[in-house]
Write a protein that holds these residues in place. Structure first.
Motif, mmCIF file in Angstrom:
data_model
loop_
_atom_site.group_PDB
_atom_site.id
_atom_site.type_symbol
_atom_site.label_atom_id
_atom_site.label_comp_id
_atom_site.label_asym_id
_atom_site.label_seq_id
_atom_site.Cartn_x
_atom_site.Cartn_y
_atom_site.Cartn_z
ATOM 1 N N PHE B 103 108.313 139.008 -2.075
ATOM 2 C CA PHE B 103 108.003 139.982 -3.136
ATOM 3 C C PHE B 103 107.587 139.238 -4.408
ATOM 4 C CE2 PHE B 103 111.028 141.930 -0.234
ATOM 5 C CZ PHE B 103 110.404 143.134 0.064
ATOM 6 N N PHE B 104 106.505 138.471 -4.318
ATOM 7 C CA PHE B 104 106.098 137.609 -5.437
ATOM 8 C C PHE B 104 105.091 138.277 -6.353
ATOM 9 C CE2 PHE B 104 103.514 136.511 -1.718
ATOM 10 C CZ PHE B 104 102.216 136.621 -2.214
ATOM 11 N N ARG B 105 104.798 139.541 -6.080
ATOM 12 C CA ARG B 105 103.855 140.277 -6.928
ATOM 13 C C ARG B 105 104.488 141.541 -7.498
ATOM 14 N NH1 ARG B 105 99.012 140.749 -2.697
ATOM 15 N NH2 ARG B 105 100.856 141.230 -1.445
ATOM 16 N N GLU B 106 104.225 141.756 -8.761
ATOM 17 C CA GLU B 106 104.670 142.989 -9.420
ATOM 18 C C GLU B 106 103.489 143.948 -9.531
ATOM 19 O OE1 GLU B 106 106.226 142.462 -13.371
ATOM 20 O OE2 GLU B 106 106.558 144.617 -13.641
ATOM 21 N N ILE B 107 103.770 145.219 -9.251
ATOM 22 C CA ILE B 107 102.756 146.258 -9.457
ATOM 23 C C ILE B 107 102.838 146.716 -10.914
ATOM 24 C CG2 ILE B 107 101.987 148.572 -8.817
ATOM 25 C CD1 ILE B 107 101.709 146.991 -6.387
ATOM 26 N N ALA B 112 98.205 144.209 -9.560
ATOM 27 C CA ALA B 112 99.299 143.362 -9.087
ATOM 28 C C ALA B 112 99.246 142.015 -9.805
ATOM 29 C CB ALA B 112 99.194 143.154 -7.592
ATOM 30 N N THR B 113 100.401 141.568 -10.252
ATOM 31 C CA THR B 113 100.504 140.309 -10.987
ATOM 32 C C THR B 113 101.484 139.396 -10.272
ATOM 33 O OG1 THR B 113 100.180 141.553 -13.030
ATOM 34 C CG2 THR B 113 101.025 139.312 -13.244
ATOM 35 N N ILE B 114 101.124 138.159 -10.066
ATOM 36 C CA ILE B 114 102.023 137.194 -9.430
ATOM 37 C C ILE B 114 103.091 136.779 -10.436
ATOM 38 C CG2 ILE B 114 102.188 134.873 -8.441
ATOM 39 C CD1 ILE B 114 99.436 135.333 -7.202
ATOM 40 N N ILE B 115 104.372 136.937 -10.039
ATOM 41 C CA ILE B 115 105.486 136.689 -10.964
ATOM 42 C C ILE B 115 106.368 135.547 -10.475
ATOM 43 C CG2 ILE B 115 105.562 139.032 -11.880
ATOM 44 C CD1 ILE B 115 107.851 139.604 -9.880
#
Lengths: 130, 130
Positions: B103-107, B112-115
């Motif tokens: 779950f390395f991406r935030e919506i 989607a952003t890689i966090i």
């Protein structure tokens, strides 16, 4: 850097599993499911809305108990077939059995052991609907 | 107080979803699935074994990458249709894309952003099998 990424609802009959985690403590509260409509409403309102497989319709979490989930962050996995919701669980209990987490039992060689304390008595909270 | 509690494998074609969480940090690493055989082998060996829906067989996590998961605790939910594994992720990365968590991406409203940061380069780790 951002890009348009959508859950893959087509993969499992229109539903994606959703892991729900309490912000701050990191406790995993429950696993639920969303269809497209539940997902869109969750993003629009900031409150967790799921799809109830048993009832066959939208499930606005906390609608009857008051224990809503305020959504702090939505994450999507590498395969786009699972979501992770970081939420603030109002009332401190996500489980209809009155525990903070639905995962209140540990599997041990001796059997299942309850490893959590009840926050509420389900017979009190849900008695209106019985 | 303990009792015999088994996952309900009959509910979803012999499979139960399994939430996998890192002990200590509480980070949710991935969602996987188990059939009865994977579940029994996991309990017997203390290493996470899943059922790969894409390959249609047992998936001994870390068999090719070395990134095995040592199982510290197995929890079961109220409906007995979902498991929660608390594991120690060897190598620090559960995701085949090289991130600690799948779950390395935030919506976000912008997409989607890689966090997260990659722990390994997947093209290096998996090159033997390509």
């Amino acid at each position: 850097m951002s890009q348009e990424v959508q859950p893959d609802f087509a993969k499992s009959d229109g539903l994606v599993p959703v892991v729900v985690q309490q912000v701050g403590t990191g406790e995993v509260l429950m696993l639920a499911y969303m269809n497209r409509e539940a997902y869109d409403e969750t993003l629009a309102t900031g409150r967790a809305v799921y799809y109830s497989r048993s009832r066959g319709g939208l499930w606005r979490k906390g609608e009857s108990s008051g224990n809503i989930q305020q959504v702090r962050r939505v994450r999507i996995d590498c395969d786009r077939d699972t979501l992770l919701l970081e939420v603030d669980q109002v009332g401190g209990a996500a489980c209809h059995e009155g525990y903070p987490s639905c995962f209140f039992r540990e599997i041990t060689p001796a059997g299942a052991t309850i490893i959590s304390q009840r926050v509420f008595d389900p017979s009190e909270v849900y008695k209106q609907t019985e």
